[in-house]
Design a protein around this motif. Sequence first.
Motif, PDB file in Angstrom:
ATOM      1  N   VAL A   1     -92.096  28.979  35.199  1.00 56.42           N
ATOM      2  CA  VAL A   1     -92.496  29.573  36.184  1.00 56.42           C
ATOM      3  C   VAL A   1     -93.866  30.221  35.825  1.00 56.42           C
ATOM      4  CG1 VAL A   1     -92.195  31.242  37.976  1.00 56.42           C
ATOM      5  CG2 VAL A   1     -90.438  30.067  37.357  1.00 56.42           C
ATOM      6  N   HIS A   2     -95.017  29.940  36.498  1.00 55.57           N
ATOM      7  CA  HIS A   2     -96.203  30.330  36.137  1.00 55.57           C
ATOM      8  C   HIS A   2     -96.390  31.545  37.216  1.00 55.57           C
ATOM      9  CE1 HIS A   2    -101.002  29.661  35.331  1.00 55.57           C
ATOM     10  NE2 HIS A   2    -100.551  30.679  34.931  1.00 55.57           N
ATOM     11  N   LYS A   3     -96.444  32.825  36.912  1.00 55.66           N
ATOM     12  CA  LYS A   3     -96.245  33.761  37.989  1.00 55.66           C
ATOM     13  C   LYS A   3     -97.646  34.271  38.558  1.00 55.66           C
ATOM     14  CE  LYS A   3     -91.908  36.023  35.827  1.00 55.66           C
ATOM     15  NZ  LYS A   3     -91.119  37.068  35.335  1.00 55.66           N
ATOM     16  N   ASP A   4     -97.482  34.878  39.461  1.00 58.54           N
ATOM     17  CA  ASP A   4     -98.809  35.453  40.084  1.00 58.54           C
ATOM     18  C   ASP A   4     -99.856  34.591  40.479  1.00 58.54           C
ATOM     19  OD1 ASP A   4    -100.054  37.580  41.587  1.00 58.54           O
ATOM     20  OD2 ASP A   4    -101.015  38.292  39.688  1.00 58.54           O
TER      21      ASP A   4
ATOM     22  N   PRO B   1     -93.403  27.250  40.307  1.00 60.91           N
ATOM     23  CA  PRO B   1     -92.470  26.777  39.614  1.00 60.91           C
ATOM     24  C   PRO B   1     -92.998  25.290  38.746  1.00 60.91           C
ATOM     25  CG  PRO B   1     -92.173  26.431  41.768  1.00 60.91           C
ATOM     26  CD  PRO B   1     -93.002  27.068  41.747  1.00 60.91           C
ATOM     27  N   LEU B   2     -92.737  25.038  37.687  1.00 60.64           N
ATOM     28  CA  LEU B   2     -93.101  23.944  36.924  1.00 60.64           C
ATOM     29  C   LEU B   2     -92.005  23.244  36.173  1.00 60.64           C
ATOM     30  CD1 LEU B   2     -96.543  24.857  35.825  1.00 60.64           C
ATOM     31  CD2 LEU B   2     -96.217  23.400  37.476  1.00 60.64           C
ATOM     32  N   LYS B   3     -91.609  22.237  36.512  1.00 58.52           N
ATOM     33  CA  LYS B   3     -90.444  21.526  35.903  1.00 58.52           C
ATOM     34  C   LYS B   3     -91.202  20.585  34.512  1.00 58.52           C
ATOM     35  CE  LYS B   3     -86.779  20.084  37.957  1.00 58.52           C
ATOM     36  NZ  LYS B   3     -85.713  21.010  37.541  1.00 58.52           N
ATOM     37  N   VAL B   4     -90.737  20.694  33.391  1.00 52.03           N
ATOM     38  CA  VAL B   4     -91.464  19.885  32.387  1.00 52.03           C
ATOM     39  C   VAL B   4     -90.258  18.955  31.499  1.00 52.03           C
ATOM     40  CG1 VAL B   4     -93.282  21.457  32.107  1.00 52.03           C
ATOM     41  CG2 VAL B   4     -91.217  21.702  30.683  1.00 52.03           C
ATOM     42  N   GLU B   5     -90.450  17.981  31.080  1.00 48.44           N
ATOM     43  CA  GLU B   5     -89.665  17.217  29.935  1.00 48.44           C
ATOM     44  C   GLU B   5     -90.137  17.422  28.790  1.00 48.44           C
ATOM     45  OE1 GLU B   5     -85.837  15.016  30.856  1.00 48.44           O
ATOM     46  OE2 GLU B   5     -87.306  16.374  32.044  1.00 48.44           O
ATOM     47  N   LEU B   6     -89.228  17.581  27.585  1.00 43.94           N
ATOM     48  CA  LEU B   6     -89.546  17.848  26.264  1.00 43.94           C
ATOM     49  C   LEU B   6     -89.037  16.494  25.481  1.00 43.94           C
ATOM     50  CD1 LEU B   6     -89.873  20.710  27.364  1.00 43.94           C
ATOM     51  CD2 LEU B   6     -89.352  21.598  25.161  1.00 43.94           C
ATOM     52  N   TRP B   7     -89.575  15.925  24.611  1.00 43.49           N
ATOM     53  CA  TRP B   7     -89.227  15.119  23.678  1.00 43.49           C
ATOM     54  C   TRP B   7     -89.758  15.619  22.262  1.00 43.49           C
ATOM     55  CZ3 TRP B   7     -91.422  13.808  28.380  1.00 43.49           C
ATOM     56  CH2 TRP B   7     -90.807  12.825  29.354  1.00 43.49           C
ATOM     57  N   TYR B   8     -88.873  15.393  21.301  1.00 43.99           N
ATOM     58  CA  TYR B   8     -88.803  16.005  20.109  1.00 43.99           C
ATOM     59  C   TYR B   8     -88.040  14.881  18.951  1.00 43.99           C
ATOM     60  CZ  TYR B   8     -84.664  17.757  21.853  1.00 43.99           C
ATOM     61  OH  TYR B   8     -83.328  18.024  22.722  1.00 43.99           O
ATOM     62  N   PRO B   9     -88.447  15.094  17.703  1.00 40.58           N
ATOM     63  CA  PRO B   9     -87.793  14.443  16.764  1.00 40.58           C
ATOM     64  C   PRO B   9     -86.336  15.307  16.668  1.00 40.58           C
ATOM     65  CG  PRO B   9     -89.776  14.851  15.642  1.00 40.58           C
ATOM     66  CD  PRO B   9     -89.756  15.745  17.145  1.00 40.58           C
ATOM     67  N   ALA B  10     -85.200  14.371  16.543  1.00 37.80           N
ATOM     68  CA  ALA B  10     -83.818  15.062  16.880  1.00 37.80           C
ATOM     69  C   ALA B  10     -82.783  14.559  15.858  1.00 37.80           C
ATOM     70  CB  ALA B  10     -83.220  14.655  18.210  1.00 37.80           C
TER      71      ALA B  10
END
Length: 434
Positions: free
Chosen positions: A59-62, A80-89
């Motif tokens: 959420v990017h406020k104000d 509101p901002l929905k994001v997807e994260l990819w990372y070494p797992a």
Amino acid sequence: MKRLLCHSLFPTFLILFIFFIGADVSGQHTFVYGDQMPDAPELSARGAHAVGVRTLDLVHKDQVDILNSKDGKEVRYDRPLKVELWYPAMAGDNADPIETYNELMGTRGDSLRPLLPFTFKGRALRDAKPKTEVGKLPLVVVSHGYVGSRYLMTYLTENLASKGYVVVAIDHTDSTFKDANAFYSTLLNRAKDISFVVDAMENLGKAGSGDSLAGVVDASNTAIIGYSMGGYGVLNVGGAGYSAGLGQFFGSMTGGSTAINSLLAGNENFKGGADTRIKAIVAFAPWGMERGIWDAEGLKGLKTPTFFVAGSEDDISGYEKGVKAIFDGAMNADRYMLTYLNARHNVAPNPPPAESLAPGLHIDEYYRYAEPSWDQRKMNNINQHFVTAFLGTHLKGENFSKYLNLPQDSNEETWEGFKPRSSTGMELRHAKGM
């Protein structure tokens, strides 16, 4: 007799062929977006890490609510901002995990095409535990086009994560397939969203944040990647200020002029290029030059190393007076430009989904992804190759110069890293900053 034998064997051969194709399609070695084609260049291969994926709501406020500010009253909201994260797992026994992504065709934007859900496969493990023993990893933030989504370039996001990057792709509110709204919102918020997500990932990666990626994300070593309107955004964050013409476009809108002014070249509040965390930019078909959004003065502010990707027949962003003009005008940046000859605008997305081939659908469902003159899978592999070389150079200090210092015309000789006879139909320009 031989002819009769061939005819009698043909149905059996056809049945066996279909059987083996079907077995492959249902098995773990099914081709998924981002896999290597037989002629894929060297650096397109996936890296050593298994890949995890997760969804995060930010959420990017104000923020200025440009779509609801009117009658002299500025409205603000928490964006509101929905994001997807990819990372070494840590993949455990799942050596080749397959993720199912849920996506939409259609748009609620100006064309109002019906929203049609579909799925496609990727090579990642949902909510897998991150590898923490690898230490802090460079951050890559990805911004889609208008309209688009955080899943538009999974061939690239997964590939980079497998090579030791934490990659986050944004669903830009008012700019996705499902919620596209008036273009003012995209023009105002694109660069702001990107900067905010870099900040959010820095906070998430701090020791003691309580997140599983704490201590893994190195936001001080960041690359930003954008396609089309995403390219419009990343260039601004990297230092290229928008022209005064964009400010005039917003001038009559309540709250709009003030909000956009901070992104204009020459404005004392413009902070583009001041973010020292950003070490590299990749701009696929960046939009705006033919619409007067960029000018010579604004482009001089781009000093961050930048890799442009364009189609020579781009009919959305333009080429000679569009992307190439941006490349030429960014005289203070060390920059490359890969051109796909005869390609139009879609030089960045995943291949077209199988569902886009269904009879009766609008052709734009297919052409949201497809290139008329290129196999999208081949372009995906080439993009993986060059983005790996460029980001590896600027974020990891690796020596990939032999893959970047090439003859301009790929038809003259096979480019380094490409299989014999496979590097035709491209150009690669390089210009050093002044």
